[in-house]
Design a protein around this motif. Structure first.
Motif, PDB file in Angstrom:
ATOM      1  N   ARG A 261     -57.240 -23.607 -46.452  1.00 19.79           N
ATOM      2  CA  ARG A 261     -57.973 -23.274 -45.237  1.00 19.79           C
ATOM      3  C   ARG A 261     -59.470 -23.517 -45.424  1.00 19.79           C
ATOM      4  N   ARG A 270     -63.626 -24.598 -38.005  1.00 17.89           N
ATOM      5  CA  ARG A 270     -62.531 -23.638 -37.871  1.00 17.89           C
ATOM      6  C   ARG A 270     -61.492 -24.050 -36.824  1.00 17.89           C
ATOM      7  N   ALA A 274     -57.474 -24.485 -37.641  1.00 17.82           N
ATOM      8  CA  ALA A 274     -56.390 -23.844 -36.891  1.00 17.82           C
ATOM      9  C   ALA A 274     -55.398 -24.883 -36.375  1.00 17.82           C
ATOM     10  N   THR A 277     -53.091 -26.054 -39.110  1.00 19.52           N
ATOM     11  CA  THR A 277     -52.020 -25.099 -39.373  1.00 19.52           C
ATOM     12  C   THR A 277     -50.942 -25.169 -38.296  1.00 19.52           C
ATOM     13  N   ASP A 312     -53.812 -17.546 -42.496  1.00 18.09           N
ATOM     14  CA  ASP A 312     -54.721 -18.088 -41.490  1.00 18.09           C
ATOM     15  C   ASP A 312     -55.178 -17.013 -40.509  1.00 18.09           C
ATOM     16  N   MET A 313     -54.284 -16.095 -40.144  1.00 18.21           N
ATOM     17  CA  MET A 313     -54.633 -15.051 -39.182  1.00 18.21           C
ATOM     18  C   MET A 313     -55.624 -14.058 -39.764  1.00 18.21           C
TER      19      MET A 313
END
Length: 337
Positions: A261, A270, A274, A277, A312-313
């Motif tokens: 990430r 960012r 996202a 992913t 990721d969250m």
């Protein structure tokens, strides 16, 4: 004209036997070349430093002034350990012209290091050069790559012929080149860096604990105008994952997800991270449907997709970069006794 110097750096983490074998091969490959071999123990905490130091002295390596063993004092990961070696420099206190990074589970052929150095000498626009890597069984390893991308993440996860053919220009691992080839990035298992390049872009980003650090370095180099090359004539035998245990991961460790990430967010933003992913999740869904129909075996560690989404969250704000400059105020690391 004075011949350029090479500092070969081998990072040890709890693999003393492999490290000694790697160091012996490196010394043979460095024969007749100005430079030294430096073993950096990454705070193994298992007696590795004392054992390697004693064995190196017993074999006469340290008495010849061609090899030193130093302790990094902490385990900051691959990039931090290599940065420590680069900052340590040659025993006379000066920086080297080239830095050759060698895994502790890799053994260069007698002319492998010389090929890399000579190529960089004759190609001033090249900042990095990587080797042909194969296993002890003679099977070539993928060691030349494209930069990761959203499309590449989707293709990698889908593992499906039609998708791979459609996105062939985004596949990260390229077929092993048979000639000298400019690539996006090369594996850090056997990789030579030009000091002049490091002066411009800095050292490894120490935010990466493990994985993606050499990918990031090659991308920073490319953006600064430096090329990375793959040299098939520079040959190295590599066990692979001996110190990380990647082949036997029952579950992917957190640092892999964090490095992945950080690479995307740092270099592309960012929103791109996202999207990468989401592409991975979509590709994984295709693969799972294929598995359900064909009965194919599981290809990822347990809970991989769940862990990917979870990391990721919870990532939150982007982590600050830690890129030490080069050169830095030089302090030769003290060899512990």
């Amino acid at each position: 004209m004075k011949a350029p110097t090479v500092l070969t750096i081998i990072l040890n983490y709890r693999t003393p036997d492999l490290t000694l074998k790697s160091a012996g091969a490196a010394l043979r490959a460095m024969d007749g070349m100005p430079g030294e071999v430096l073993i950096v123990d990454n705070d193994s905490g298992d007696g590795s430093f004392a054992r390697i130091s004693a064995e190196a002295e017993a074999r006469g390596w340290t008495a010849q002034g061609r090899l030193r063993v130093v302790d990094a004092g902490r385990n900051g990961g691959f990039g931090a350990g290599m940065n420590f070696g680069i900052r340590t420099g040659l025993s006379g206190g000066e920086a080297a012209d080239f830095y050759y990074l060698l895994n502790s589970d890799a053994w260069p052929e007698p002319d492998a290091i010389r090929h890399l150095r000579d190529f960089l000498v004759t190609h001033p626009g090249a900042g990095l050069a990587g080797s042909f890597v194969e296993g002890e069984d003679g099977v070539p390893h993928r060691a030349a790559f494209r930069f990761p991308s959203i499309a590449g993440e989707f293709e990698m996860a889908a593992r499906t012929g039609p998708v791979s053919r459609l996105l062939k220009s985004a596949i990260v691992a390229i077929p092993v080149p048979e000639t000298e080839t400019r690539v996006d990035w090369a594996a850090g298992a056997s990789l030579m860096l030009r000091a002049e390049m490091l002066e411009q872009i800095g050292l490894f980003d120490e935010t990466f604990f493990l994985y993606f650090e050499e990918t990031d370095l090659c991308l920073r180099a490319a953006r600064a105008g430096w090329d990375t090359y793959f040299l098939p004539q520079s040959k190295v035998i590599h066990l692979g994952s001996a110190s990380t245990g990647m082949k036997d991961w029952p579950r992917t460790p957190s640092y892999w997800f964090e490095s992945r990430r950080h690479y995307f967010a740092k270099n592309h933003g960012r929103p791109y991270a996202a999207a990468a992913t989401l592409a991975r999740v979509a590709g994984q869904a295709i693969w799972q449907m294929r598995r359900a129909v064909s009965g194919k075996p599981q290809a990822d560690p347990d809970r991989f997709l769940r862990d990917l989404i979870f990391h990721d969250m919870r990532a939150g704000r982007q982590r600050p970069m830690r890129i030490p400059p080069f050169p830095v105020p030089h302090t030769v690391a003290k060899d512990k006794k």
